[in-house]
Design an enzyme around this catalytic site. Structure first.
Site, PDB file in Angstrom:
ATOM      1  CD  GLU A 189      -2.788   1.254   2.404  1.00 37.81           C
ATOM      2  OE1 GLU A 189      -2.769   0.363   3.268  1.00 37.81           O
ATOM      3  OE2 GLU A 189      -3.550   2.238   2.433  1.00 37.81           O
TER       4      GLU A 189
ATOM      5  NE  ARG B 182       4.545  -8.024  11.100  1.00 42.87           N
ATOM      6  CZ  ARG B 182       3.943  -7.238  10.197  1.00 42.87           C
ATOM      7  NH1 ARG B 182       2.902  -7.669   9.520  1.00 42.87           N
ATOM      8  NH2 ARG B 182       4.372  -6.020  10.005  1.00 42.87           N
TER       9      ARG B 182
ATOM     10  CE  LYS C  37       3.189   0.131   4.709  1.00 48.51           C
ATOM     11  NZ  LYS C  37       2.581  -0.100   3.393  1.00 48.51           N
TER      12      LYS C  37
HETATM   13  P1  ATP Z   1       2.842  -2.005   7.719  1.00 50.80           P
HETATM   14  O1  ATP Z   1       2.139  -2.612   8.891  1.00 50.80           O
HETATM   15  O2  ATP Z   1       4.266  -1.696   7.945  1.00 50.80           O
HETATM   16  O3  ATP Z   1       2.098  -0.882   7.088  1.00 50.80           O
HETATM   17  P2  ATP Z   1       1.705  -3.663   5.817  1.00 50.80           P
HETATM   18  O4  ATP Z   1       1.631  -5.125   5.866  1.00 50.80           O
HETATM   19  O5  ATP Z   1       0.451  -2.937   6.098  1.00 50.80           O
HETATM   20  O6  ATP Z   1       2.896  -3.191   6.692  1.00 50.80           O
HETATM   21  P3  ATP Z   1       1.752  -3.475   3.022  1.00 50.80           P
HETATM   22  O7  ATP Z   1       2.168  -2.353   2.170  1.00 50.80           O
HETATM   23  O8  ATP Z   1       0.326  -3.844   3.032  1.00 50.80           O
HETATM   24  O9  ATP Z   1       2.225  -3.120   4.464  1.00 50.80           O
HETATM   25  O10 ATP Z   1       2.646  -4.751   2.766  1.00 50.80           O
HETATM   26  C1  ATP Z   1       2.996  -5.266   1.526  1.00 50.80           C
HETATM   27  C2  ATP Z   1       3.431  -6.687   1.701  1.00 50.80           C
HETATM   28  O11 ATP Z   1       4.545  -6.768   2.603  1.00 50.80           O
HETATM   29  C3  ATP Z   1       2.338  -7.533   2.312  1.00 50.80           C
HETATM   30  O12 ATP Z   1       2.247  -8.721   1.568  1.00 50.80           O
HETATM   31  C4  ATP Z   1       2.779  -7.767   3.712  1.00 50.80           C
HETATM   32  O13 ATP Z   1       2.286  -8.976   4.202  1.00 50.80           O
HETATM   33  C5  ATP Z   1       4.304  -7.739   3.573  1.00 50.80           C
HETATM   34  N1  ATP Z   1       4.935  -7.360   4.844  1.00 50.80           N
HETATM   35  C6  ATP Z   1       4.718  -6.250   5.569  1.00 50.80           C
HETATM   36  N2  ATP Z   1       5.437  -6.259   6.703  1.00 50.80           N
HETATM   37  C7  ATP Z   1       6.148  -7.417   6.706  1.00 50.80           C
HETATM   38  C8  ATP Z   1       7.075  -8.028   7.608  1.00 50.80           C
HETATM   39  N3  ATP Z   1       7.428  -7.454   8.748  1.00 50.80           N
HETATM   40  N4  ATP Z   1       7.603  -9.222   7.275  1.00 50.80           N
HETATM   41  C9  ATP Z   1       7.269  -9.813   6.118  1.00 50.80           C
HETATM   42  N5  ATP Z   1       6.406  -9.307   5.232  1.00 50.80           N
HETATM   43  C10 ATP Z   1       5.836  -8.123   5.507  1.00 50.80           C
HETATM   44 MG    MG Z   2      -1.273  -3.118   4.957  1.00 51.86          MG
END
Ligand code: ATP
Ligand code: MG
Length: 567
Positions: free
Chosen positions: A50, A275, A285
Site C-alpha cells: 500500500e 512476518r 509504516k
Molecule cells: P505495515 O504494517 O508496515 O504498514 P503492511 O503489511 O500494512 O505493513 P503493506 O504495504 O500492506 O504493508 O505490505 C505489503 C506486503 O509486505 C504484504 O504482503 C505484507 O504482508 C508484507 N509485509 C509487511 N510487513 C512485513 C514483515 N514485517 N515481514 C514480512 N512481510 C511483511
Molecule cells: Mg497493509
C-alpha cells in the site's frame, strides 16, 4: 558457531542453518507440487504494497519471497500498488517503493494499480448484490462493531440485511454517485453473523470516502475494503500464489469466499508466512511515519530508520539485506531476529571489498619529540591485505600526528595495551611510539602527548627486536582532513511489542545519534556518495549522500567491527 568465512557468529542469536529453511521452505514445496500436478503451468506472484509509507526491512523479506519464488520457476511477479485508501496514499510513496525494489535488485514484470480495477470491482460487488450476497447497511461504524459480537458471543443481524436486490442496487449506485456522506452507508457481504470466524460476520466490502485519490482523482467516492479488493486483484492478475503474512490467516475463508462468490475465472491461493521482526526495530509504516512526523528522525531515509531508504543511506548493501532475509528462513511461527545478523551479513559482504583507511573520531595530538621538525616521510600502506587489487597509498609521517583520545589512558587498568605513560604501541603501518609526557591545560584536560618513536621499527622493515601488544591508528597533522563521523545506536530501546501498553514514542532512544568532528587520512578526500570504507578499528562507514558537501565529508557508521584489534 564459525561460518566458513571465519566470522564468529557465536553472539548472534539465530541459527544460520536457517538458510536451509529458505531453500526448503514450505511455500516452495506447495509451488513444486502445483507445477507437478499440473494445477498451474506458470507461477505468478505479486508484491502488493500500500503506498502509504516507505518500504522497510519486513517488506524486503516479502519482496525476496515473492520475486525469488517466481523467478526460480521461470514465473512472473507483478508489482501492484494496493491503493484502495485515498486518505493515506501518495505518489511520493509510489516512487520510493519502485526505487527501493529496483535497488534491492528485483525487476517486476507488470506494474499494476488496484485502483485500475475499481470499475470491475464495482461490477463484481453489484453481482454479489444480485445474488443476495451483499447489502447496503446504514448502521454506523460503531453499531457495526457492537452488532458483530465477540469471540464468545454470536453477532446480531443488521436490520438492513434483508433489503431487496432492487433497493440495494439503487442504494449502491447512489453511494457511487456521491449522494451520501462518509460513514452514512456501507456495502456489506451477507455471510453469517454466527460464524466462529469474526471476519465472516458480514464484513464491510465498500465504504464511502469523499477524498481525492492519487491515481483516480475524484472519480470515485466509494472505495473497496482490503478483504474484498485483494482477492479480486489477485484473481484479475492471474496470481497463482498470493503470499502474505500470518495475520491474514483468519481472513483466508473470506478471501476464498470473495473469489468464489464473485465468480472469478482464475482462483488464486493465499499462503501465509511469519512476518519478519527484528530486535530494537519497528516494522510498522504507521509507527515509522510517527517518527518522521514528530521530527524524531530526519525523514524516512534517516540512517537510523529500518526503511530500505534508511538502510541504503546508512550504507547497507542490497546483498547484505537479501542474504539477511534469506537467512531468516520461512516459517509459520512468529519470532524476533537479532539485528546483529543483519550487521553480520554487511561485514561479510564488505570484508574484502572496501579500502581500509584511517580516521580518528576524537583527535588527540601527539608530538614525536625525537622526529626532526623539518622532516617528513611517505610510508607505503596497502588498502586491504585481503584484496591486493585495491592497491595502496602513501601515508605522511611527521613530527605531529593525531590519535584517538580513546586510545590513551593516563591511569590504565590492568590488561590495557593501548597508549599510556611509559608504554609503547605500534602506529598502524608506521613506527612504535612510546609515551613520555602528558601535557595538560590549566583545567587539567589533556591537550597533547609527548612521545618518542623508534626509527628501527618501521612497518615492513622486518624489525623483530621486541614486541608490543597494542596497535593503534593515527593520522598525520600535516595532511589530515576534517570529517564528520556519525555513530548510531538503536533507535528503539526495546523490542516493539504491539501488545504492551507503553506508548510507542517512549521507547525511542534519545541517544541514537552521536556526531563527532574527526580527522581522516587525505586519501578519502574525493569520496563519492555511498562510497564505503572500513575505518581501521572503528567500523564500516558509508559516505552520506545527502549531508556530504564539497567541503565537508560526512560518514555514517554502518556497523562497528567485530575486530581482533579490539583490545
Ligand atoms: P505495515 O504494517 O508496515 O504498514 P503492511 O503489511 O500494512 O505493513 P503493506 O504495504 O500492506 O504493508 O505490505 C505489503 C506486503 O509486505 C504484504 O504482503 C505484507 O504482508 C508484507 N509485509 C509487511 N510487513 C512485513 C514483515 N514485517 N515481514 C514480512 N512481510 C511483511
Ligand atoms: Mg497493509
Amino acid at each position: 558457531m564459525v561460518m566458513n568465512n571465519g566470522v564468529n557468529t557465536d553472539d548472534i542469536n539465530i541459527d544460520i542453518k536457517n538458510e536451509d529453511s529458505y531453500t526448503s521452505n514450505f511455500i516452495r514445496k506447495i509451488i513444486i507440487d502445483d507445477l507437478e500436478s499440473g494445477k498451474h503451468k506458470e507461477i505468478v506472484t505479486r508484491f502488493p504494497p500500500e503506498p502509504n509509507g516507505y518500504l522497510h526491512l519486513g517488506h524486503a523479506k516479502a519482496i525476496m519471497l515473492d520475486f525469488e519464488l517466481a523467478d526460480e520457476f521461470n514465473g512472473r511477479t507483478n508489482l501492484r500498488f494496493d491503493d484502495t485508501n485515498p486518505l493515506k496514499e501518495d505518489t511520493e510513496y509510489v516512487e520510493s517503493i519502485k526505487e527501493d525494489i529496483k535497488w534491492l535488485g528485483y525487476e517486476w514484470d507488470d506494474l499494476r494499480f488496484a485502483s485500475d480495477y475499481f470499475e470491475e470491482m464495482y461490477n463484481r460487488a453489484a453481482l454479489l448484490i444480485k445474488k443476495q450476497k451483499a447489502y447496503v447497511c446504514d448502521l454506523s461504524a460503531e453499531q457495526i462493531r457492537e452488532y458483530r459480537g465477540t469471540l464468545t458471543e454470536p453477532g446480531i443481524e443488521s436490520p438492513y440485511r434483508n433489503r431487496s436486490v432492487e433497493e440495494n442496487l439503487d442504494l449502491f449506485e447512489r453511494m457511487r454517485k456521491g449522494e451520501f456522506k462518509d460513514g452514512e452507508k456501507v456495502l456489506r457481504a451477507k455471510i453469517d453473523m454466527q460464524s466462529p470466524n469474526m471476519n465472516m460476520r458480514d464484513p464491510v466490502l465498500y465504504r464511502i470516502a469523499h477524498a481525492t485519490h492519487h491515481n483516480t482523482g475524484d472519480k470515485w467516492c466509494i472505495y473497496p475494503m482490503y478483504d474484498f479488493a485483494h482477492p479480486l486483484e489477485d484473481a484479475i492478475e492471474g496470481i497463482t500464489h498470493s503470499i502474505c503474512t500470518l495475520e491474514f490467516e483468519d481472513h483466508r475463508p473470506l478471501y476464498d469466499w470473495v473469489v468464489r462468490e464473485c465468480e472469478m475465472e482464475h482462483i488464486p491461493q493465499q499462503i501465509e508466512f511469519a512476518r519478519l521482526n527484528v530486535t530494537n526495530t519497528v516494522m510498522s509504516k504507521r509507527k515509522l511515519k510517527m517518527l518522521v512526523d514528530e521530527g524524531i528522525v530526519d525523514g524516512w531515509d534517516d540512517p537510523r530508520m529500518p526503511t530500505i531508504a534508511g538502510l541504503r543511506r546508512r550504507g547497507f548493501t542490497p546483498e547484505s539485506i537479501r542474504n539477511f532475509c534469506r537467512a531468516t528462513g520461512v516459517s509459520k511461527t512468529n519470532s524476533v531476529v537479532d539485528y546483529q545478523l543483519l550487521e553480520h551479513f554487511l561485514r561479510e559482504d564488505l570484508l574484502g571489498k572496501v579500502p581500509r583507511v584511517m580516521g580518528v573520531l576524537r583527535p588527540l595530538k601527539v608530538v614525536i619529540t625525537n622526529y626532526p621538525e623539518d622532516q617528513e616521510e611517505q610510508l607505503e600502506a596497502v588498502y586491504n591485505p585481503d584484496n591486493p587489487e585495491l592497491g595502496s597509498r602513501k601515508l605522511t609521517f611527521s613530527r605531529e600526528i593525531y590519535i584517538d583520545a580513546e586510545d590513551f589512558m593516563e591511569n590504565p587498568p590492568k590488561n590495557y595495551f593501548r597508549l599510556y605513560p611509559g608504554n609503547e604501541v605500534r602506529l598502524k603501518d608506521a613506527y612504535f611510539i612510546k609515551c613520555n609526557d602528558v601535557i595538560k591545560d590549566k583545567d587539567g584536560n589533556i591537550v597533547e602527548l609527548h612521545c618518542t618513536y623508534d626509527p628501527e621499527t618501521r612497518s615492513g622493515s622486518g624489525f623483530t627486536g621486541r614486541k608490543v601488544k597494542g596497535t593503534i591508528h593515527w593520522v598525520s597533522a600535516k595532511d589530515a582532513i576534517p570529517v564528520e563521523f556519525r555513530l548510531y545506536e538503536p533507535l528503539i530501546l526495546e523490542d516493539d511489542d504491539e501488545d504492551d501498553d507503553k506508548p510507542f514514542l517512549e521507547k525511542v532512544n534519545p541517544r541514537s545519534l552521536e556526531i563527532l568532528n574527526g580527522l581522516a587520512e587525505p586519501s578519502i578526500k574525493n569520496s563519492a556518495p555511498h562510497q564505503k570504507y572500513q575505518f581501521i578499528r572503528v567500523g564500516y562507514f558509508n559516505t552520506d549522500p545527502k549531508l556530504t558537501k564539497k567541503d565537508k565529508l560526512v560518514f555514517n557508521r554502518i556497523t562497528a567491527l567485530k575486530s581482533s584489534f579490539k583490545l
